[in-house]
Design an enzyme around this catalytic site. Sequence first.
Site, mmCIF file in Angstrom:
data_model
loop_
_atom_site.group_PDB
_atom_site.id
_atom_site.type_symbol
_atom_site.label_atom_id
_atom_site.label_comp_id
_atom_site.label_asym_id
_atom_site.label_seq_id
_atom_site.Cartn_x
_atom_site.Cartn_y
_atom_site.Cartn_z
ATOM 1 N N PRO A 192 30.476 -7.691 -9.133
ATOM 2 C CA PRO A 192 30.364 -6.934 -8.076
ATOM 3 C C PRO A 192 29.066 -6.032 -7.738
ATOM 4 O O PRO A 192 29.461 -5.321 -6.728
ATOM 5 C CB PRO A 192 31.508 -5.688 -8.395
ATOM 6 C CG PRO A 192 31.733 -5.985 -9.876
ATOM 7 C CD PRO A 192 31.009 -7.156 -10.177
ATOM 8 N N GLU A 193 27.852 -6.244 -7.900
ATOM 9 C CA GLU A 193 26.914 -5.412 -7.363
ATOM 10 C C GLU A 193 26.338 -6.155 -6.312
ATOM 11 O O GLU A 193 26.756 -7.184 -5.990
ATOM 12 C CB GLU A 193 25.893 -4.652 -8.432
ATOM 13 C CG GLU A 193 26.652 -4.051 -9.504
ATOM 14 C CD GLU A 193 25.559 -3.431 -10.532
ATOM 15 O OE1 GLU A 193 24.805 -2.804 -10.238
ATOM 16 O OE2 GLU A 193 26.016 -3.455 -11.796
#
Length: 279
Positions: free
Chosen positions: A2-3
């Site tokens: 998720p980044e």
Amino acid sequence: MPELPEVETVRKTLKHLTVGKEIKDVSIFWGNIIKQPKDPNAFGDLLRGQSIKDIDRKGKFLIFHLDDIALVSHLRMEGKFGVYDGTLEKPKHTHVIFHFTDGTELRYNDVRKFGTMHAFKKGEEALNKPLVQLGPDPFDEAFTLDYFHQRLLKTSRNMKAVLLDQSLVAGLGNIYVDEALFRAGLHPERTANTLTREEAESIREASITVILEAIEQGGTTIRSYLNSQGEIGMFQQQLRVYGKQDMECLNCGTPIVKTKVGGRGTHVCPVCQPLHVSE
DNA sequence: CTCAGTACCTGGTTGC
DNA sequence: TGCAACCAGGTACTGA
């Protein structure tokens, strides 16, 4: 995954796999993923018959542009999208399936069920939560030193918390914040409003560099897990502090220390990132 | 208003 | 081995 760099990698892959496909139907197995409209049935009604025109990204959000609808999705900790043959059996942690008219499916898989989906009428996505509260991406031209330093001066929070705040700059998460702070030589517990303009520029540049390098490498893959299309990022080979506790700092040889800052696991070189200036 | 703490979930790892 | 406690790449909500 998720980044920002991981989401960007997913965006590119999904774009190639789904643009032009028409959604015939939507199956929802865990309704809490659907945040807008609140009723999952209404969500399905909006999407049925829509074709995917493009996939965009802002911060860590994916934005699927359909004919008349924008679908905004956040993967949170463990969300994954993948395109599959529709005849394959549904895995345990698949919570939403978009069935395409060609027999393939876009599946959303998420062990922890933290991910979110918001559907808006075209154009309204940018005016509403969650996108409206996002700051610029790190490499946006809006992420200027003036803007950044002014924001830093307005808060007494520590730098770890500030860089994780998506309303200031969007897309940094726990890995890249630790990496950027190390590269800038700043301690995560430094109080934001004590940074000099030079220090602000240093961490601004480090944030941009780390994110761009990670995008080039296809993101970071840790805890040995592939995304749903079987791709794997390479940036983990470039990590200098994240997950490197007890290993020697590449600059000075001092063991990297893992601590907790603002409730998040935080990695720091105590020599290269001093909290207090030594005399 | 800002900010720290808690909630949302499941599963892998750690330590007794 | 068994099992509780802790940890995980994130953010929304609560109440001080």
